[in-house]
Design an enzyme around this catalytic site. Structure first.
Site, short mmCIF file in Angstrom:
data_model
loop_
_atom_site.label_atom_id
_atom_site.label_comp_id
_atom_site.label_asym_id
_atom_site.label_seq_id
_atom_site.Cartn_x
_atom_site.Cartn_y
_atom_site.Cartn_z
N ALA A 30 -5.84 -2.30 4.69
CA ALA A 30 -7.24 -1.92 4.93
C ALA A 30 -7.94 -1.75 3.58
O ALA A 30 -7.28 -1.60 2.54
CB ALA A 30 -7.32 -0.60 5.70
N TRP A 44 -5.24 12.13 5.43
CA TRP A 44 -4.92 12.71 4.12
C TRP A 44 -3.54 12.26 3.62
O TRP A 44 -2.68 13.10 3.29
CB TRP A 44 -4.97 14.23 4.21
CG TRP A 44 -6.32 14.84 4.50
CD1 TRP A 44 -7.38 14.24 5.11
CD2 TRP A 44 -6.74 16.17 4.20
NE1 TRP A 44 -8.43 15.12 5.20
CE2 TRP A 44 -8.08 16.30 4.66
CE3 TRP A 44 -6.13 17.27 3.59
CZ2 TRP A 44 -8.79 17.50 4.53
CZ3 TRP A 44 -6.85 18.46 3.46
CH2 TRP A 44 -8.16 18.56 3.92
N ASP A 52 -4.80 -12.28 3.01
CA ASP A 52 -6.06 -11.54 3.05
C ASP A 52 -6.48 -11.48 4.52
O ASP A 52 -6.57 -12.52 5.18
CB ASP A 52 -7.11 -12.26 2.20
CG ASP A 52 -8.36 -11.43 2.00
OD1 ASP A 52 -8.86 -10.86 3.00
OD2 ASP A 52 -8.83 -11.34 0.85
N TYR A 71 -16.72 3.75 6.06
CA TYR A 71 -15.28 3.57 6.30
C TYR A 71 -14.92 4.00 7.73
O TYR A 71 -14.26 3.27 8.46
CB TYR A 71 -14.51 4.40 5.27
CG TYR A 71 -13.03 4.51 5.53
CD1 TYR A 71 -12.17 3.43 5.32
CD2 TYR A 71 -12.47 5.72 5.97
CE1 TYR A 71 -10.81 3.55 5.56
CE2 TYR A 71 -11.11 5.83 6.20
CZ TYR A 71 -10.28 4.75 5.99
OH TYR A 71 -8.94 4.87 6.23
N LYS A 105 -13.55 1.66 11.07
CA LYS A 105 -12.32 1.95 11.81
C LYS A 105 -12.64 2.23 13.28
O LYS A 105 -11.90 1.83 14.17
CB LYS A 105 -11.59 3.13 11.17
CG LYS A 105 -10.96 2.80 9.82
CD LYS A 105 -9.71 1.96 10.00
CE LYS A 105 -8.95 1.78 8.72
NZ LYS A 105 -7.66 1.09 8.92
N LEU A 120 1.25 3.63 2.32
CA LEU A 120 2.06 3.70 3.54
C LEU A 120 2.99 2.49 3.65
O LEU A 120 4.15 2.62 4.04
CB LEU A 120 1.14 3.77 4.77
CG LEU A 120 1.84 3.69 6.12
CD1 LEU A 120 2.81 4.85 6.32
CD2 LEU A 120 0.81 3.67 7.27
N GLY A 149 0.82 -1.21 0.00
CA GLY A 149 0.00 0.00 0.00
C GLY A 149 0.85 1.26 0.00
O GLY A 149 2.09 1.19 0.06
N1 LIG Z 1 -4.97 7.05 2.62
C1 LIG Z 1 -5.35 7.92 3.57
O1 LIG Z 1 -5.56 9.10 3.31
C2 LIG Z 1 -5.52 7.45 4.99
C3 LIG Z 1 -5.98 8.37 5.94
C4 LIG Z 1 -6.13 7.95 7.27
C5 LIG Z 1 -5.84 6.64 7.61
N2 LIG Z 1 -5.41 5.77 6.67
C6 LIG Z 1 -5.12 4.39 7.07
O2 LIG Z 1 -3.73 4.16 6.91
C7 LIG Z 1 -3.50 2.81 6.50
C8 LIG Z 1 -2.67 2.81 5.23
O3 LIG Z 1 -3.40 3.49 4.21
P1 LIG Z 1 -2.89 3.54 2.71
O4 LIG Z 1 -3.28 4.85 2.17
O5 LIG Z 1 -1.48 3.08 2.64
O6 LIG Z 1 -3.85 2.46 2.07
P2 LIG Z 1 -3.68 1.66 0.69
O7 LIG Z 1 -2.69 2.29 -0.18
O8 LIG Z 1 -5.06 1.40 0.19
O9 LIG Z 1 -3.06 0.30 1.22
C9 LIG Z 1 -3.80 -0.63 1.91
C10 LIG Z 1 -3.33 -1.99 1.45
O10 LIG Z 1 -4.23 -2.98 2.03
C11 LIG Z 1 -4.50 -3.92 1.03
N3 LIG Z 1 -5.75 -4.64 1.29
C12 LIG Z 1 -7.00 -4.33 0.86
N4 LIG Z 1 -7.86 -5.29 1.25
C13 LIG Z 1 -7.13 -6.22 1.93
C14 LIG Z 1 -7.45 -7.44 2.54
N5 LIG Z 1 -8.68 -7.94 2.53
N6 LIG Z 1 -6.46 -8.14 3.13
C15 LIG Z 1 -5.19 -7.67 3.12
N7 LIG Z 1 -4.82 -6.52 2.54
C16 LIG Z 1 -5.79 -5.79 1.95
C17 LIG Z 1 -4.56 -3.12 -0.25
O11 LIG Z 1 -4.41 -3.96 -1.36
P3 LIG Z 1 -5.09 -3.53 -2.77
O12 LIG Z 1 -4.52 -2.21 -3.10
O13 LIG Z 1 -4.69 -4.62 -3.68
O14 LIG Z 1 -6.56 -3.46 -2.49
C18 LIG Z 1 -3.40 -2.18 -0.07
O15 LIG Z 1 -2.20 -2.74 -0.52
C19 LIG Z 1 -4.87 2.18 6.37
O16 LIG Z 1 -5.19 1.51 7.55
C20 LIG Z 1 -5.80 3.36 6.20
O17 LIG Z 1 -7.11 3.07 6.65
C21 LIG Z 1 -5.25 6.15 5.36
#
Ligand SMILES: NC(=O)c1ccc[n+]([C@@H]2O[C@H](COP(=O)([O-])OP(=O)(O)OC[C@H]3O[C@@H](n4cnc5c(N)ncnc54)[C@H](OP(=O)(O)O)[C@@H]3O)[C@@H](O)[C@H]2O)c1
Length: 279
Positions: free
Chosen positions: A58, A148, A34, A123, A127, A12, A10
């Site tokens: 996530a 963000w 998964d 969402y 969480k 992060l 992902g």
């Molecule tokens: N992005 C933001 O702005 C934001 C803000 C606040 C908090 N967060 C939190 O910070 C964390 C990292 O966010 P991020 O932006 O890095 O998210 P991301 O880029 O969407 O990465 C999440 C990873 O989880 C994988 N995933 C999805 N479904 C899954 C499953 N069933 N089992 C295992 N892995 C799975 C995704 O794979 P696929 O890509 O193949 O689906 C992706 O590689 C998350 O917990 C998110 O909720 C994010």
């Protein structure tokens, strides 16, 4: 440190893997594990027996969660519980990534860690529920709320704005949602530091300072020297399936308690733009 990361591919996760490269790291992407598969999670955690598990995986499509409620809960809440169960079994510490979207956004000041959760999207609900369950299951859990996110590892707001600003004379961006843009590289460093410092409880970790999406977009376009005009619009003019909080700025005291200060978001944006060769 012996660390296991879920969500390694992902946005992060990729920076986390880099930040942890000097440690004993086991990193799993969605293809390896998964979160809905409890037996697989159990096997991987038992095999790696880490000191820390960082759960960055996530289902993060905020609008998609609205129409896929069951999937959103299965991944973000039940999946997190599967990991927490194994953390308890193996005596590993768990760091769970959570979000500013656990709040409703009506507060006029930055949110403190103890402010009541009141999510206004599916969402956010997944969480918030996961946070509550994990705190019940693991008194030592560390829940890191961030906001963000942007980074080099995939689709993110600055990348989208750059692409639009290169192809359109004018772009419209909402100016009534306020938060703190956060560079995944800075967040990854802070998370590693929090593990080293044996952090527990809820911690708010974002780049410092805040802005609206419109102000963020203006800064991106101006920094990149693009001629596109950025127009401020309201959320009402730009309806989306999921509601977003109007204010989701997170108060950083819980992070500074561990002696950690994250850079200002404009500084983070400049480093990101340099990394992606825009500057
Ligand atoms: N992005 C933001 O702005 C934001 C803000 C606040 C908090 N967060 C939190 O910070 C964390 C990292 O966010 P991020 O932006 O890095 O998210 P991301 O880029 O969407 O990465 C999440 C990873 O989880 C994988 N995933 C999805 N479904 C899954 C499953 N069933 N089992 C295992 N892995 C799975 C995704 O794979 P696929 O890509 O193949 O689906 C992706 O590689 C998350 O917990 C998110 O909720 C994010």
């Amino acid at each position: 440190m012996r660390v296991t990361v879920f969500g390694a591919s992902g946005l992060l996760g990729q920076d986390l893997v880099q930040a942890l490269s000097g440690e004993q790291l086991t990193a799993f992407s969605v293809e390896d594990a998964d979160l809905r598969d409890s037996a697989r999670i159990a096997q991987l955690v038992r095999d790696s027996r880490p000191e820390w598990i960082i759960l960055a995986a996530a289902y993060t499509d905020v609008d998609g969660c609205e129409s896929n409620r069951d999937l959103a809960f299965a991944v973000n809440c039940e999946g997190a519980i599967h990991v927490a169960q194994e953390a308890r079994e193996t005596g590993s510490r768990l760091m769970f990534l959570s979000t500013d979207y656990v709040f409703d956004g009506t507060k006029k000041l930055p949110y403190e860690t103890g402010d009541p959760r009141n999510p206004i999207s599916v969402y956010g609900e997944t969480k918030a529920r996961a946070e509550e369950r994990l705190l019940e299951m693991l008194p030592e859990v560390c829940i890191v709320r961030t906001s963000w996110l942007f980074g080099r590892g995939g689709k993110c707001f600055p990348a989208t704005i750059l692409q639009l600003a290169q192809t359109r004379p004018e772009i419209s961006v909402v100016n009534d949602q306020r938060g703190s843009p956060t560079y995944t590289r800075d967040l990854a460093s802070a998370l590693v530091e929090l593990c080293r410092k044996q952090a527990r409880g809820i911690v708010h970790a974002t780049n410092s300072g805040d802005c609206t999406w419109y102000e963020f977009a203006k800064e991106i376009v101006a920094s990149a020297g693009l001629p596109a005009k950025v127009r401020a619009v309201t959320t009402a003019e730009y309806p989306r399936p999921a509601c977003r909080p109007a204010n989701s700025v997170l108060w950083p005291e819980s992070l500074s308690r561990y002696g950690i200060q994250m850079p200002e978001w404009r500084d983070a944006l400049r480093r990101y733009l340099t990394e992606v060769r825009v500057l």
